[in-house]
Scaffold this motif. Structure first.
Motif, mmCIF file in Angstrom:
data_model
loop_
_atom_site.group_PDB
_atom_site.id
_atom_site.type_symbol
_atom_site.label_atom_id
_atom_site.label_comp_id
_atom_site.label_asym_id
_atom_site.label_seq_id
_atom_site.Cartn_x
_atom_site.Cartn_y
_atom_site.Cartn_z
ATOM 1 N N ASP A 118 6.374 6.606 -30.350
ATOM 2 C CA ASP A 118 7.568 6.662 -29.513
ATOM 3 C C ASP A 118 7.597 5.534 -28.485
ATOM 4 O O ASP A 118 8.658 4.964 -28.204
ATOM 5 C CB ASP A 118 7.672 8.025 -28.830
ATOM 6 N N GLU A 119 6.439 5.175 -27.944
ATOM 7 C CA GLU A 119 6.354 4.049 -27.015
ATOM 8 C C GLU A 119 6.681 2.738 -27.738
ATOM 9 O O GLU A 119 7.384 1.877 -27.198
ATOM 10 C CB GLU A 119 4.961 3.977 -26.390
ATOM 11 N N ILE A 120 6.194 2.612 -28.953
ATOM 12 C CA ILE A 120 6.496 1.418 -29.743
ATOM 13 C C ILE A 120 7.996 1.329 -30.009
ATOM 14 O O ILE A 120 8.593 0.255 -29.897
ATOM 15 C CB ILE A 120 5.676 1.397 -31.046
ATOM 16 N N ARG A 121 8.629 2.448 -30.332
ATOM 17 C CA ARG A 121 10.077 2.422 -30.570
ATOM 18 C C ARG A 121 10.813 1.898 -29.346
ATOM 19 O O ARG A 121 11.707 1.047 -29.464
ATOM 20 C CB ARG A 121 10.607 3.800 -30.927
ATOM 21 N N ALA A 122 10.469 2.400 -28.173
ATOM 22 C CA ALA A 122 11.141 1.963 -26.945
ATOM 23 C C ALA A 122 10.960 0.459 -26.733
ATOM 24 O O ALA A 122 11.902 -0.247 -26.364
ATOM 25 C CB ALA A 122 10.602 2.749 -25.744
ATOM 26 N N ARG A 123 9.778 -0.046 -26.993
ATOM 27 C CA ARG A 123 9.517 -1.479 -26.811
ATOM 28 C C ARG A 123 10.256 -2.312 -27.856
ATOM 29 O O ARG A 123 10.757 -3.396 -27.551
ATOM 30 C CB ARG A 123 8.017 -1.753 -26.853
ATOM 31 N N VAL A 124 10.320 -1.824 -29.081
ATOM 32 C CA VAL A 124 11.045 -2.531 -30.137
ATOM 33 C C VAL A 124 12.538 -2.562 -29.816
ATOM 34 O O VAL A 124 13.199 -3.590 -30.007
ATOM 35 C CB VAL A 124 10.768 -1.907 -31.523
ATOM 36 N N GLU A 125 13.077 -1.462 -29.323
ATOM 37 C CA GLU A 125 14.494 -1.428 -28.948
ATOM 38 C C GLU A 125 14.787 -2.453 -27.859
ATOM 39 O O GLU A 125 15.802 -3.165 -27.911
ATOM 40 C CB GLU A 125 14.903 -0.029 -28.488
ATOM 41 N N LYS A 126 13.908 -2.558 -26.879
ATOM 42 C CA LYS A 126 14.072 -3.535 -25.803
ATOM 43 C C LYS A 126 13.996 -4.959 -26.348
ATOM 44 O O LYS A 126 14.819 -5.817 -26.018
ATOM 45 C CB LYS A 126 13.013 -3.317 -24.726
ATOM 46 N N LEU A 127 13.015 -5.213 -27.207
ATOM 47 C CA LEU A 127 12.868 -6.526 -27.819
ATOM 48 C C LEU A 127 14.108 -6.886 -28.627
ATOM 49 O O LEU A 127 14.628 -8.000 -28.526
ATOM 50 C CB LEU A 127 11.626 -6.557 -28.719
ATOM 51 N N LEU A 128 14.614 -5.963 -29.407
ATOM 52 C CA LEU A 128 15.798 -6.215 -30.226
ATOM 53 C C LEU A 128 17.008 -6.519 -29.364
ATOM 54 O O LEU A 128 17.781 -7.434 -29.674
ATOM 55 C CB LEU A 128 16.063 -5.007 -31.139
ATOM 56 N N ALA A 129 17.173 -5.818 -28.248
ATOM 57 C CA ALA A 129 18.279 -6.099 -27.322
ATOM 58 C C ALA A 129 18.141 -7.517 -26.750
ATOM 59 O O ALA A 129 19.137 -8.246 -26.638
ATOM 60 C CB ALA A 129 18.307 -5.063 -26.206
ATOM 61 N N GLU A 130 16.929 -7.901 -26.413
ATOM 62 C CA GLU A 130 16.708 -9.257 -25.879
ATOM 63 C C GLU A 130 16.973 -10.323 -26.929
ATOM 64 O O GLU A 130 17.566 -11.360 -26.628
ATOM 65 C CB GLU A 130 15.274 -9.380 -25.349
ATOM 66 N N LEU A 131 16.569 -10.051 -28.158
ATOM 67 C CA LEU A 131 16.810 -11.013 -29.244
ATOM 68 C C LEU A 131 18.295 -11.175 -29.519
ATOM 69 O O LEU A 131 18.761 -12.286 -29.782
ATOM 70 C CB LEU A 131 16.090 -10.576 -30.528
ATOM 71 N N SER A 132 19.034 -10.077 -29.455
ATOM 72 C CA SER A 132 20.476 -10.174 -29.734
ATOM 73 C C SER A 132 21.208 -10.955 -28.654
ATOM 74 O O SER A 132 22.260 -11.535 -28.907
ATOM 75 C CB SER A 132 21.079 -8.784 -29.913
ATOM 76 N N GLN A 133 20.650 -11.033 -27.451
ATOM 77 C CA GLN A 133 21.262 -11.815 -26.375
ATOM 78 C C GLN A 133 20.984 -13.301 -26.525
ATOM 79 O O GLN A 133 21.749 -14.125 -26.035
ATOM 80 C CB GLN A 133 20.737 -11.340 -25.021
ATOM 81 N N THR A 134 19.889 -13.660 -27.216
ATOM 82 C CA THR A 134 19.507 -15.075 -27.316
ATOM 83 C C THR A 134 19.909 -15.718 -28.643
ATOM 84 O O THR A 134 19.750 -16.922 -28.794
ATOM 85 C CB THR A 134 17.979 -15.259 -27.130
ATOM 86 N N THR A 135 20.386 -14.939 -29.599
ATOM 87 C CA THR A 135 20.790 -15.529 -30.882
ATOM 88 C C THR A 135 22.293 -15.556 -31.029
ATOM 89 O O THR A 135 23.012 -14.933 -30.330
ATOM 90 C CB THR A 135 20.170 -14.774 -32.078
#
Length: 135
Positions: A118-135
């Motif tokens: 569950d902690e990994i999911r939260a971190r992956v969701e955050k990473l994905l949001a950051e990636l979508s802002q930079t691409t």
């Protein structure tokens, strides 16, 4: 960073944390992100408790195999997320590095792996949001 960024998840055995993270990112991002995972000292198989924990949330990682971290794979990745591999992870100037301090699920039962998942999911969701802002 390219229109389809590549993310490499690295942990020691490439059997638990990195496999769960890769599973989450594949599930949440679809084909918008190239997902990779590797280990500095890969195990023979993916941790059964990690497989079971991911299956409980509808993600099948049974087809994954622990892989050795290769220099070329790291060099060609846009983002490298380390999870306890220490100094064995290569460093390339200009790459984005994230070091996720997560408990190692090795040797633990599924009850202990669920909070890590569950902690990994939260971190992956955050990473994905950051990636979508930079691409």
């Amino acid at each position: 960073m390219s229109a389809r960024p590549s993310v490499l998840f690295v942990c020691v055995h490439n059997a638990g944390r990195s496999q769960m993270a890769a599973g989450w990112l594949r599930h949440l991002a679809g084909d918008t992100v190239e997902v990779r995972s590797a280990g500095s000292a890969p195990a023979d198989t993916v941790n059964p408790a990690a497989v079971q924990a991911m299956r409980e949330v509808g993600i099948d990682i049974t087809d994954q195999t622990p892989r050795r971290l290769e220099y070329a794979t790291a060099e060609s990745s846009d983002v490298i997320v380390t999870m306890g591999c220490g100094d064995t992870c290569p460093v390339f100037p200009g790459k984005r590095y994230d070091d996720w301090q997560l408990e190692d699920p090795a040797g633990k039962g599924v009850d202990a792996v669920r909070p890590i998942r569950d902690e990994i999911r939260a971190r992956v969701e955050k990473l994905l949001a950051e990636l979508s802002q930079t691409t």
